[in-house]
Motif scaffolding. Structure first.
Motif, PDB file in Angstrom:
ATOM      1  N   SER A  68     101.281 -35.531  72.576  1.00 33.97           N
ATOM      2  CA  SER A  68     101.891 -35.951  73.834  1.00 33.97           C
ATOM      3  C   SER A  68     101.931 -37.464  73.947  1.00 33.97           C
ATOM      4  O   SER A  68     101.064 -38.164  73.405  1.00 33.97           O
ATOM      5  N   VAL A  69     102.941 -37.967  74.664  1.00 32.63           N
ATOM      6  CA  VAL A  69     103.071 -39.403  74.918  1.00 32.63           C
ATOM      7  C   VAL A  69     103.678 -39.582  76.306  1.00 32.63           C
ATOM      8  O   VAL A  69     104.533 -38.796  76.732  1.00 32.63           O
ATOM      9  N   SER A  70     103.212 -40.609  77.039  1.00 30.67           N
ATOM     10  CA  SER A  70     103.666 -40.793  78.422  1.00 30.67           C
ATOM     11  C   SER A  70     103.640 -42.270  78.788  1.00 30.67           C
ATOM     12  O   SER A  70     102.664 -42.973  78.496  1.00 30.67           O
ATOM     13  N   PHE A  71     104.709 -42.759  79.424  1.00 29.83           N
ATOM     14  CA  PHE A  71     104.745 -44.117  79.958  1.00 29.83           C
ATOM     15  C   PHE A  71     104.134 -44.145  81.358  1.00 29.83           C
ATOM     16  O   PHE A  71     104.285 -43.191  82.131  1.00 29.83           O
ATOM     17  N   SER A  72     103.490 -45.261  81.711  1.00 30.35           N
ATOM     18  CA  SER A  72     103.074 -45.473  83.094  1.00 30.35           C
ATOM     19  C   SER A  72     104.311 -45.748  83.939  1.00 30.35           C
ATOM     20  O   SER A  72     105.363 -46.147  83.419  1.00 30.35           O
ATOM     21  N   PRO A  73     104.238 -45.551  85.258  1.00 34.60           N
ATOM     22  CA  PRO A  73     105.420 -45.721  86.113  1.00 34.60           C
ATOM     23  C   PRO A  73     106.037 -47.117  86.045  1.00 34.60           C
ATOM     24  O   PRO A  73     107.248 -47.256  86.217  1.00 34.60           O
ATOM     25  N   ASP A  74     105.226 -48.157  85.788  1.00 31.54           N
ATOM     26  CA  ASP A  74     105.778 -49.506  85.690  1.00 31.54           C
ATOM     27  C   ASP A  74     106.209 -49.857  84.268  1.00 31.54           C
ATOM     28  O   ASP A  74     106.714 -50.956  84.018  1.00 31.54           O
ATOM     29  N   GLY A  75     106.012 -48.931  83.324  1.00 32.19           N
ATOM     30  CA  GLY A  75     106.449 -49.141  81.962  1.00 32.19           C
ATOM     31  C   GLY A  75     105.592 -50.085  81.153  1.00 32.19           C
ATOM     32  O   GLY A  75     105.933 -50.405  80.008  1.00 32.19           O
ATOM     33  N   LYS A  76     104.457 -50.513  81.679  1.00 35.87           N
ATOM     34  CA  LYS A  76     103.620 -51.492  80.981  1.00 35.87           C
ATOM     35  C   LYS A  76     102.591 -50.848  80.055  1.00 35.87           C
ATOM     36  O   LYS A  76     102.083 -51.497  79.141  1.00 35.87           O
ATOM     37  N   LEU A  77     102.275 -49.592  80.317  1.00 41.13           N
ATOM     38  CA  LEU A  77     101.274 -48.886  79.521  1.00 41.13           C
ATOM     39  C   LEU A  77     101.871 -47.615  78.937  1.00 41.13           C
ATOM     40  O   LEU A  77     102.859 -47.082  79.443  1.00 41.13           O
ATOM     41  N   ILE A  78     101.246 -47.129  77.888  1.00 38.86           N
ATOM     42  CA  ILE A  78     101.627 -45.841  77.327  1.00 38.86           C
ATOM     43  C   ILE A  78     100.352 -45.096  76.956  1.00 38.86           C
ATOM     44  O   ILE A  78      99.372 -45.693  76.503  1.00 38.86           O
ATOM     45  N   ALA A  79     100.339 -43.804  77.206  1.00 39.78           N
ATOM     46  CA  ALA A  79      99.192 -42.961  76.876  1.00 39.78           C
ATOM     47  C   ALA A  79      99.593 -41.966  75.799  1.00 39.78           C
ATOM     48  O   ALA A  79     100.726 -41.486  75.766  1.00 39.78           O
ATOM     49  N   THR A  80      98.641 -41.651  74.919  1.00 40.11           N
ATOM     50  CA  THR A  80      98.865 -40.678  73.858  1.00 40.11           C
ATOM     51  C   THR A  80      97.725 -39.664  73.841  1.00 40.11           C
ATOM     52  O   THR A  80      96.585 -39.995  74.144  1.00 40.11           O
ATOM     53  N   GLY A  81      98.056 -38.424  73.481  1.00 37.31           N
ATOM     54  CA  GLY A  81      97.055 -37.368  73.353  1.00 37.31           C
ATOM     55  C   GLY A  81      97.085 -36.814  71.945  1.00 37.31           C
ATOM     56  O   GLY A  81      98.157 -36.590  71.380  1.00 37.31           O
ATOM     57  N   SER A  82      95.907 -36.565  71.371  1.00 35.44           N
ATOM     58  CA  SER A  82      95.825 -36.270  69.941  1.00 35.44           C
ATOM     59  C   SER A  82      94.917 -35.089  69.621  1.00 35.44           C
ATOM     60  O   SER A  82      94.051 -34.696  70.414  1.00 35.44           O
ATOM     61  N   GLY A  83      95.103 -34.582  68.413  1.00 32.58           N
ATOM     62  CA  GLY A  83      94.227 -33.543  67.885  1.00 32.58           C
ATOM     63  C   GLY A  83      92.851 -34.041  67.520  1.00 32.58           C
ATOM     64  O   GLY A  83      91.991 -33.246  67.127  1.00 32.58           O
ATOM     65  N   ASP A  84      92.602 -35.352  67.643  1.00 27.57           N
ATOM     66  CA  ASP A  84      91.253 -35.881  67.394  1.00 27.57           C
ATOM     67  C   ASP A  84      90.378 -35.814  68.640  1.00 27.57           C
ATOM     68  O   ASP A  84      89.307 -36.433  68.697  1.00 27.57           O
ATOM     69  N   ASN A  85      90.844 -35.067  69.660  1.00 27.31           N
ATOM     70  CA  ASN A  85      90.112 -34.835  70.919  1.00 27.31           C
ATOM     71  C   ASN A  85      90.061 -36.062  71.831  1.00 27.31           C
ATOM     72  O   ASN A  85      89.221 -36.116  72.731  1.00 27.31           O
ATOM     73  N   THR A  86      90.925 -37.035  71.607  1.00 27.87           N
ATOM     74  CA  THR A  86      90.933 -38.212  72.464  1.00 27.87           C
ATOM     75  C   THR A  86      92.326 -38.474  73.017  1.00 27.87           C
ATOM     76  O   THR A  86      93.336 -38.028  72.477  1.00 27.87           O
ATOM     77  N   ALA A  87      92.331 -39.220  74.122  1.00 18.91           N
ATOM     78  CA  ALA A  87      93.545 -39.848  74.635  1.00 18.91           C
ATOM     79  C   ALA A  87      93.347 -41.349  74.527  1.00 18.91           C
ATOM     80  O   ALA A  87      92.221 -41.850  74.644  1.00 18.91           O
ATOM     81  N   LYS A  88      94.422 -42.063  74.276  1.00 20.26           N
ATOM     82  CA  LYS A  88      94.358 -43.517  74.192  1.00 20.26           C
ATOM     83  C   LYS A  88      95.410 -44.131  75.102  1.00 20.26           C
ATOM     84  O   LYS A  88      96.461 -43.540  75.350  1.00 20.26           O
ATOM     85  N   ILE A  89      95.100 -45.337  75.593  1.00 17.84           N
ATOM     86  CA  ILE A  89      96.041 -46.098  76.403  1.00 17.84           C
ATOM     87  C   ILE A  89      96.349 -47.398  75.673  1.00 17.84           C
ATOM     88  O   ILE A  89      95.456 -48.062  75.148  1.00 17.84           O
ATOM     89  N   TRP A  90      97.643 -47.744  75.654  1.00 22.37           N
ATOM     90  CA  TRP A  90      98.118 -48.876  74.870  1.00 22.37           C
ATOM     91  C   TRP A  90      98.921 -49.829  75.750  1.00 22.37           C
ATOM     92  O   TRP A  90      99.538 -49.417  76.733  1.00 22.37           O
ATOM     93  N   ASN A  91      98.930 -51.111  75.354  1.00 21.75           N
ATOM     94  CA  ASN A  91      99.770 -52.115  75.987  1.00 21.75           C
ATOM     95  C   ASN A  91     101.161 -52.023  75.377  1.00 21.75           C
ATOM     96  O   ASN A  91     101.338 -52.226  74.173  1.00 21.75           O
ATOM     97  N   ILE A  92     102.172 -51.736  76.180  1.00 22.75           N
ATOM     98  CA  ILE A  92     103.507 -51.504  75.647  1.00 22.75           C
ATOM     99  C   ILE A  92     104.156 -52.795  75.161  1.00 22.75           C
ATOM    100  O   ILE A  92     105.028 -52.777  74.281  1.00 22.75           O
ATOM    101  N   ALA A  93     103.724 -53.954  75.680  1.00 20.99           N
ATOM    102  CA  ALA A  93     104.322 -55.220  75.257  1.00 20.99           C
ATOM    103  C   ALA A  93     103.868 -55.628  73.871  1.00 20.99           C
ATOM    104  O   ALA A  93     104.628 -56.213  73.097  1.00 20.99           O
ATOM    105  N   THR A  94     102.607 -55.295  73.535  1.00 19.53           N
ATOM    106  CA  THR A  94     102.040 -55.760  72.268  1.00 19.53           C
ATOM    107  C   THR A  94     101.766 -54.640  71.278  1.00 19.53           C
ATOM    108  O   THR A  94     101.579 -54.895  70.086  1.00 19.53           O
TER     109      THR A  94
END
Length: 283
Positions: free
Chosen positions: A181-207
């Protein structure tokens, strides 16, 4: 509680219409059903797929519904009548994800053929293909402003693409298993990912840099979603039949901690749980 009963096999996808008055479900029984949200009444059934439907989405104006199926097609339907408008057959494997652009003019599909494709919604014309992943792509989404596309792949990466040209902008690496799974934050600045490694991560979309990892799940993270009405201050993470909601704003985390923690946090705890190098001052 409302119960929507009508499918004879597992429900694999769901979506609300933009106004919330209708609710769509997609099933491994090869059908999708449009429901009245208030009454749970079945309005009509979308039939035509020859195998299960994995994903479903309403267009931003609520006039169309798109479905992605294991029969290697994606289809677009009239959301008022159930009439089939488009049958997309260009994927050479199962179609796993489907998403409309924010302006409703384009449709994105992703599949087991290791590609994602962007289509003109009115004509069904293929605009361009996104290629670069090494395994299937379970999820695809547009950024809120429609300028970017994100794909989540079984190869353990997410990629960010220019939604106008199809050019790859950067790859998000750091998960130790495939992404669901992948999802943008409403302001488009962040993105979240969900993985089979049992974690979710949040990323800076600009960098493209990882901001934090949300561990603690006992099984694969199959879905992630930012809250839409508070600027993405909360992130919902689905894993193994459990949904956890994380507070992402430091002031909310501190307020919650003050109601539950009876001592000051150590520096190690602040680094681990608050993701800061210096513990915030507590009033």
């Amino acid at each position: 509680m409302q119960v929507f009963s009508g499918h004879i096999k597992t429900v694999l996808g769901l979506a609300f219409s933009p106004d919330g008055k209708r609710f769509a479900t997609a099933s491994s029984d090869a059908s999708a059903i449009i429901w009245d949200t208030a009454t749970s009444r079945k309005l009509f059934t979308l039939t035509g797929h020859e195998s299960g439907i994995r994903d479903i989405a309403f267009s931003p104006d609520g006039t169309r519904v798109a479905t992605a199926s294991f029969d290697e097609t994606a289809r677009v339907w009239d959301a008022a009548t159930g009439e089939q408008l488009l049958n997309i057959i260009d994927h050479n494997n199962i179609v796993l994800g489907v998403a409309f652009s924010p302006d409703g003019t384009r449709l994105a599909t992703s599949g087991g053929d290791i590609t994602a494709k962007i289509w003109d919604v009115q004509t069904g014309q293929l605009l361009f293909t996104l290629s670069g992943h090494s395994e299937g792509i379970p999820d695809i989404t547009f950024s809120p402003d429609g300028s970017k596309i994100a794909t989540a792949s079984g190869d353990g990466t997410a990629k960010i693409w220019d939604a106008t040209t199809g050019k790859e902008l950067f790859t998000l690496t750091g998960h130790r298993a495939g992404l669901f799974s992948v999802s943008f934050s409403p302001d488009g600045k962040l993105i979240a990912t969900g993985s089979g490694d049992n974690t979710a991560k949040i990323w800076n979309i600009a960098t493209g840099q990882e901001i934090l990892t949300l561990p603690g799940n006992l099984s694969e993270v199959t879905s992630v979603a930012f809250s839409p009405l508070d600027g993405g201050a909360h992130l919902a993470v689905a894993s193994g039949g459990v949904v956890r909601v994380y507070l992402l704003r430091i002031e909310e985390v501190l307020a919650l901690a003050q109601t539950r923690v009876t001592r000051s946090l150590t520096l190690e705890e602040c680094q681990k749980y608050l993701h800061v190098d210096v513990c915030p001052a507590v009033p």
